[in-house]
Design a protein around this motif. Structure first.
Motif, PDB file in Angstrom:
ATOM      1  N   ALA A   1       0.981  -1.290  -0.131  1.00  0.00           N
ATOM      2  CA  ALA A   1      -0.076   0.058  -0.006  1.00  0.00           C
ATOM      3  C   ALA A   1       0.892   1.186  -0.021  1.00  0.00           C
ATOM      4  CB  ALA A   1      -0.948   0.091   1.025  1.00  0.00           C
ATOM      5  N   VAL A   2       0.376   2.317  -0.773  1.00  0.00           N
ATOM      6  CA  VAL A   2       1.309   3.747  -0.793  1.00  0.00           C
ATOM      7  C   VAL A   2       0.050   4.675  -0.776  1.00  0.00           C
ATOM      8  CG1 VAL A   2       2.688   5.002  -2.546  1.00  0.00           C
ATOM      9  CG2 VAL A   2       3.061   2.640  -2.249  1.00  0.00           C
ATOM     10  N   ILE A   3       0.562   5.705   0.155  1.00  0.00           N
ATOM     11  CA  ILE A   3      -0.325   6.936  -0.054  1.00  0.00           C
ATOM     12  C   ILE A   3       0.801   8.202  -0.383  1.00  0.00           C
ATOM     13  CG2 ILE A   3      -1.641   8.622   1.220  1.00  0.00           C
ATOM     14  CD1 ILE A   3      -2.536   6.593   3.062  1.00  0.00           C
TER      15      ILE A   3
ATOM     16  N   PRO B   1      -4.311  -2.257  -8.950  1.00  0.00           N
ATOM     17  CA  PRO B   1      -4.097  -2.498  -7.568  1.00  0.00           C
ATOM     18  C   PRO B   1      -3.530  -3.842  -7.341  1.00  0.00           C
ATOM     19  CG  PRO B   1      -6.314  -2.586  -7.796  1.00  0.00           C
ATOM     20  CD  PRO B   1      -5.758  -2.544  -9.284  1.00  0.00           C
ATOM     21  N   ARG B   2      -3.418  -4.886  -8.286  1.00  0.00           N
ATOM     22  CA  ARG B   2      -3.321  -6.173  -7.716  1.00  0.00           C
ATOM     23  C   ARG B   2      -1.995  -6.571  -6.957  1.00  0.00           C
ATOM     24  NH1 ARG B   2      -3.852 -10.850 -12.448  1.00  0.00           N
ATOM     25  NH2 ARG B   2      -5.865  -9.840 -12.055  1.00  0.00           N
ATOM     26  N   ASP B   3      -0.846  -5.756  -7.352  1.00  0.00           N
ATOM     27  CA  ASP B   3       0.497  -5.895  -6.434  1.00  0.00           C
ATOM     28  C   ASP B   3       0.525  -4.701  -5.584  1.00  0.00           C
ATOM     29  OD1 ASP B   3       1.180  -7.974  -8.133  1.00  0.00           O
ATOM     30  OD2 ASP B   3       1.788  -6.726  -9.416  1.00  0.00           O
ATOM     31  N   VAL B   4      -0.029  -3.562  -6.002  1.00  0.00           N
ATOM     32  CA  VAL B   4       0.441  -2.333  -4.788  1.00  0.00           C
ATOM     33  C   VAL B   4      -1.073  -1.369  -4.974  1.00  0.00           C
ATOM     34  CG1 VAL B   4       1.473  -0.192  -4.419  1.00  0.00           C
ATOM     35  CG2 VAL B   4       2.821  -2.393  -5.353  1.00  0.00           C
ATOM     36  N   SER B   5      -1.666  -0.998  -3.880  1.00  0.00           N
ATOM     37  CA  SER B   5      -2.693  -0.142  -3.737  1.00  0.00           C
ATOM     38  C   SER B   5      -2.131   1.180  -3.732  1.00  0.00           C
ATOM     39  CB  SER B   5      -3.516  -0.504  -2.868  1.00  0.00           C
ATOM     40  OG  SER B   5      -4.491  -1.645  -3.211  1.00  0.00           O
ATOM     41  N   VAL B   6      -2.630   2.261  -4.268  1.00  0.00           N
ATOM     42  CA  VAL B   6      -2.137   3.620  -4.350  1.00  0.00           C
ATOM     43  C   VAL B   6      -3.424   4.521  -4.220  1.00  0.00           C
ATOM     44  CG1 VAL B   6      -0.661   5.246  -5.662  1.00  0.00           C
ATOM     45  CG2 VAL B   6      -0.374   3.059  -6.077  1.00  0.00           C
ATOM     46  N   VAL B   7      -2.908   5.672  -3.098  1.00  0.00           N
ATOM     47  CA  VAL B   7      -4.060   6.657  -2.809  1.00  0.00           C
ATOM     48  C   VAL B   7      -3.233   7.957  -2.965  1.00  0.00           C
ATOM     49  CG1 VAL B   7      -5.235   7.585  -1.039  1.00  0.00           C
ATOM     50  CG2 VAL B   7      -5.168   5.292  -1.141  1.00  0.00           C
ATOM     51  N   GLY B   8      -3.845   8.883  -3.592  1.00  0.00           N
ATOM     52  CA  GLY B   8      -3.335  10.378  -3.703  1.00  0.00           C
ATOM     53  C   GLY B   8      -3.968  11.266  -2.836  1.00  0.00           C
TER      54      GLY B   8
ATOM     55  N   PHE C   1     -12.342  11.449   1.665  1.00  0.00           N
ATOM     56  CA  PHE C   1     -11.848  10.160   1.052  1.00  0.00           C
ATOM     57  C   PHE C   1     -12.635   9.540   0.026  1.00  0.00           C
ATOM     58  CE2 PHE C   1     -10.963   5.351   1.155  1.00  0.00           C
ATOM     59  CZ  PHE C   1      -9.785   5.340   0.381  1.00  0.00           C
ATOM     60  N   LEU C   2     -12.080   9.444  -1.279  1.00  0.00           N
ATOM     61  CA  LEU C   2     -12.867   8.717  -2.298  1.00  0.00           C
ATOM     62  C   LEU C   2     -12.171   7.648  -2.754  1.00  0.00           C
ATOM     63  CD1 LEU C   2     -13.251  12.276  -4.380  1.00  0.00           C
ATOM     64  CD2 LEU C   2     -14.895  11.198  -2.833  1.00  0.00           C
ATOM     65  N   PRO C   3     -12.770   6.542  -2.367  1.00  0.00           N
ATOM     66  CA  PRO C   3     -12.020   4.965  -2.978  1.00  0.00           C
ATOM     67  C   PRO C   3     -12.441   4.727  -4.447  1.00  0.00           C
ATOM     68  CG  PRO C   3     -14.052   4.561  -1.473  1.00  0.00           C
ATOM     69  CD  PRO C   3     -13.832   6.203  -1.560  1.00  0.00           C
ATOM     70  N   ARG C   4     -11.219   4.682  -5.154  1.00  0.00           N
ATOM     71  CA  ARG C   4     -11.709   4.189  -6.586  1.00  0.00           C
ATOM     72  C   ARG C   4     -10.968   3.054  -6.871  1.00  0.00           C
ATOM     73  NH1 ARG C   4     -10.798  10.536  -8.246  1.00  0.00           N
ATOM     74  NH2 ARG C   4     -12.721  11.062  -7.974  1.00  0.00           N
ATOM     75  N   ASN C   5     -10.744   2.749  -8.375  1.00  0.00           N
ATOM     76  CA  ASN C   5      -9.951   1.292  -8.811  1.00  0.00           C
ATOM     77  C   ASN C   5      -8.552   1.300  -8.312  1.00  0.00           C
ATOM     78  OD1 ASN C   5     -12.601   1.009  -9.836  1.00  0.00           O
ATOM     79  ND2 ASN C   5     -12.137   1.536 -11.872  1.00  0.00           N
ATOM     80  N   SER C   6      -7.874   2.124  -7.814  1.00  0.00           N
ATOM     81  CA  SER C   6      -6.399   2.051  -7.671  1.00  0.00           C
ATOM     82  C   SER C   6      -6.167   1.331  -6.296  1.00  0.00           C
ATOM     83  CB  SER C   6      -5.538   3.389  -7.873  1.00  0.00           C
ATOM     84  OG  SER C   6      -6.052   4.389  -6.582  1.00  0.00           O
ATOM     85  N   ILE C   7      -7.159   1.025  -5.456  1.00  0.00           N
ATOM     86  CA  ILE C   7      -6.744   0.294  -4.406  1.00  0.00           C
ATOM     87  C   ILE C   7      -7.627  -0.995  -4.169  1.00  0.00           C
ATOM     88  CG2 ILE C   7      -6.371   2.291  -2.841  1.00  0.00           C
ATOM     89  CD1 ILE C   7      -9.227   1.976  -1.699  1.00  0.00           C
ATOM     90  N   GLY C   8      -7.158  -2.098  -3.858  1.00  0.00           N
ATOM     91  CA  GLY C   8      -7.700  -3.511  -3.776  1.00  0.00           C
ATOM     92  C   GLY C   8      -7.217  -4.347  -2.594  1.00  0.00           C
ATOM     93  N   PRO C   9      -7.719  -5.506  -2.829  1.00  0.00           N
ATOM     94  CA  PRO C   9      -7.066  -6.615  -1.678  1.00  0.00           C
ATOM     95  C   PRO C   9      -5.654  -6.786  -1.904  1.00  0.00           C
ATOM     96  CG  PRO C   9      -9.050  -7.605  -2.650  1.00  0.00           C
ATOM     97  CD  PRO C   9      -8.680  -5.960  -3.479  1.00  0.00           C
TER      98      PRO C   9
END
Length: 337
Positions: A241-243, A265-272, A325-333
């Protein structure tokens, strides 16, 4: 506590209430990146309990002072969308009050910022500083020359308009934790950025509370020209995970990962942070923190014009608005979940 009692509260009272030194209280509000997150929260809680607000810095009035009907706005990057949103908010409020607007770009350089402000002073009635990189002492000196409001930066004794991102960033960390992530990286912003220190402290504290491992990586500016230099160390110490400090850093980071065969986001989830328009159109759509720049621009202009025209309360109490916070497709399990 009565309003009279609140008005008499000093930085010394806050230090005693929090059990820290006066210097620590000063750093909490001016350089939060230099204060331990637990101390930061303790000082802020103490200030809120006591109703502490710094004594406002008032400009020195001159006999030849006349209304010019013009306001200066100094921002650090006109190319970035959030700066345009801020400027639009300031401009529309100014127009509604029959004030003109002079906009300048400092490029994030504090020396250039000082020079711009000093050149502007003879032609304007007041100044708005957007995400200033100048020292607090310099900002207070400038506030003695003309009415001044600080946007996106809290300065003791100066009217400040800030965004409280604590809840939104904590929700982002919480969402990543629920998705199974146990290690997180913060891609930091400019060292001189007041918000960079705040964001790092908020994320650090949220990770500690959820028993998530945390690391910070420094980004070299401008990131679009230093993508490899900024992000290559991540491949040696990856987290799931990365912010990022803002959306620009987050999107450059995702492009770097794609170039190196890492899937988001399969390998890394990213939030801006910022919710710039392209964040929704990016592939994958970027999870982000919606920061209301337009609203803070209007608030800053309203506060400044009030000071210029001597309308309303002339105090240094900061004005704070919330973020989302707006969750979108760049984060996942998290991988292997």
């Amino acid at each position: 506590m009565s309003s009279d009692e609140r008005g008499s509260v000093t930085i010394w009272d806050v230090a005693q209430e929090a059990g820290v030194s006066i210097a620590t209280v000063s750093r909490t509000f001016s350089q939060p990146n230099r204060v331990n997150v637990h101390t930061l929260q303790r000082v802020r809680d103490a200030a809120e309990r006591l109703g502490y607000h710094a004594k406002p810095v008032k400009p020195v009035r001159r006999d030849d002072e006349r209304l010019r009907g013009l306001v200066a706005l100094v921002i650090h990057d006109l190319e970035y969308t959030t700066s345009a949103q801020l400027a639009r908010g300031v401009q529309q409020l100014c127009e509604s009050k029959n004030f003109g607007l002079l906009v300048s770009d400092s490029g994030g350089n504090p020396e250039r910022e000082i020079a711009i402000v000093r050149r502007s002073l003879a032609h304007v009635d007041g100044v708005i500083l957007g995400s200033s990189r100048m020292a607090d002492s310099t900002i207070r000196k400038l506030a003695q020359l003309k009415p001044l409001v600080s946007q996106n930066r809290m300065v003791s004794g100066v009217k400040s308009i800030v965004v409280d991102e604590s809840l939104a960033l904590t929700e982002a960390v919480d969402a990543l934790c629920r998705l199974g992530h146990r290690r997180l990286t913060y891609l930091g912003g400019p060292d001189r950025s007041w918000q960079n220190g705040l964001r790092r402290n908020i994320i650090t504290h949220a990770c500690e509370e959820r028993d998530m491992a945390f690391q910070r990586m420094r980004v070299v500016e401008p990131v679009e020209r230093h993508r490899k230099e900024s992000f290559a160390p991540f491949l040696d110490r990856p987290t799931s995970a990365v912010i990022a400090f803002d959306d620009a850093v987050a999107m450059e980071f995702i492009l770097f990962l794609i170039d190196n065969g890492v899937r988001v986001p399969r390998d890394v989830s990213v939030v801006g942070v910022d919710n710039v328009p392209t964040s929704r159109l990016f592939t994958p759509s970027l999870s982000t923190i919606d920061v209301p720049r337009y609203e803070t621009g209007r608030l800053a202009a309203s506060a400044l014009i009030g000071k210029i025209l001597h309308i309303g309360e002339d105090d240094a109490a900061p004005v704070s608005v919330g973020a989302e916070f707006l969750p979108r497709n760049s984060i996942g399990p998290a991988p292997n979940q």
